[in-house]
Design an enzyme around this catalytic site. Sequence first.
Site, PDB file in Angstrom:
ATOM      1  CE  LYS A  22      84.560 117.557  18.364  1.00  0.00           C
ATOM      2  NZ  LYS A  22      84.429 116.126  17.931  1.00  0.00           N
ATOM      3  CG  PHE A 111      82.955 119.022  11.708  1.00  0.00           C
ATOM      4  CD1 PHE A 111      84.246 118.619  11.407  1.00  0.00           C
ATOM      5  CD2 PHE A 111      81.940 118.726  10.801  1.00  0.00           C
ATOM      6  CE1 PHE A 111      84.527 117.949  10.222  1.00  0.00           C
ATOM      7  CE2 PHE A 111      82.213 118.058   9.610  1.00  0.00           C
ATOM      8  CZ  PHE A 111      83.511 117.661   9.318  1.00  0.00           C
ATOM      9  N   GLY A 112      81.789 119.450  16.381  1.00  0.00           N
ATOM     10  CA  GLY A 112      81.691 120.143  17.661  1.00  0.00           C
ATOM     11  C   GLY A 112      80.911 121.435  17.665  1.00  0.00           C
ATOM     12  N   GLY A 114      77.679 122.438  18.212  1.00  0.00           N
ATOM     13  CA  GLY A 114      76.814 122.756  19.344  1.00  0.00           C
ATOM     14  C   GLY A 114      77.600 122.992  20.618  1.00  0.00           C
ATOM     15  CB  SER A 115      80.360 121.088  22.207  1.00  0.00           C
ATOM     16  OG  SER A 115      79.634 119.894  22.410  1.00  0.00           O
ATOM     17  CG  ASP A 148      82.932 116.788  22.511  1.00  0.00           C
ATOM     18  OD1 ASP A 148      83.494 115.950  23.243  1.00  0.00           O
ATOM     19  OD2 ASP A 148      82.577 116.539  21.345  1.00  0.00           O
TER      20      ASP A 148
END
Length: 295
Positions: A22, A111-112, A114-115, A148
Amino acid sequence: MDRIALMNAPGTDWSAWPAPAKLNLFLQITGRRADGYHLLQTVFRLLDWGDTIHLRVRSDGQILRIGESLPGVAEDDDLVIRAARLLQSAAGAAAGAEIRVDKRIPAGGGFGGGSSDAATVLVALNALWGLALTADTLAELGLQLGADVPVFVRGRNAWAEGVGEQLTPIALPEAAYLLVDPGVHVPTPVLFRSQELTRDAAPAKITDFASGSLLDNAFEPVLRRREPAVEAVFQALSRVGTPRLTGSGSGCFVEFATRAAAEQALAQLPGSLRAWVVEGAAHSPLLDARDAMKV
């Protein structure tokens, strides 16, 4: 990332699920809750590029990580393992799973990765284990893992408020993005303690974003002063467009109307930079994978 739905390799019982990256198209901090968590506003843009989560269901209830997706991260601390165990406990599931992650998203870049990986595990195992939990329930579980995670569970571009969990779906135009990873990571709590961080921005509305007046990221000036590598990337990207920061950094990006324009800009950057060209997604490919299970 290919827009794969559920993909089974011949002769195996493994399945592959997308975990898209993301961008935060802007980010501002508007205050702080009584419990100390900061309140923010942002727009999440999902991308057509990211990690791939490989899953195999086990009948013995064990949750196992195959390989090491993040060097130095213990299995018990890995978000994909925590997500699987949380879902298993919350739903009273008897089944287990083996999990392997093909990492493409840089760790600690905003950039997200892990989430998104955690969200994909929640959504995929909900389907593979036949739990039939709602998206609302999965998003609530995801919030226990990180602010996130819910946006990746829901799989839609969104205007976000609160600590990032209050989501309003938002339509975004097609766009391509030139991403650069400066290769440095400053923990978010360290940035939040910075005296230079603006924490009292006036609350904005979705119409403000739609008008093009919201592009800034509250963490950008802090990171650019603190990290020479981030400043160098901003200087390089400023030659091809208007650079922005995603999340709390250190990932940077420039938006373009077309992929061809982004590719042309990439060709002008120093070859030493770790850079990619990706496209924005209208919705997460994870939703396509989930829906394929229902057919």
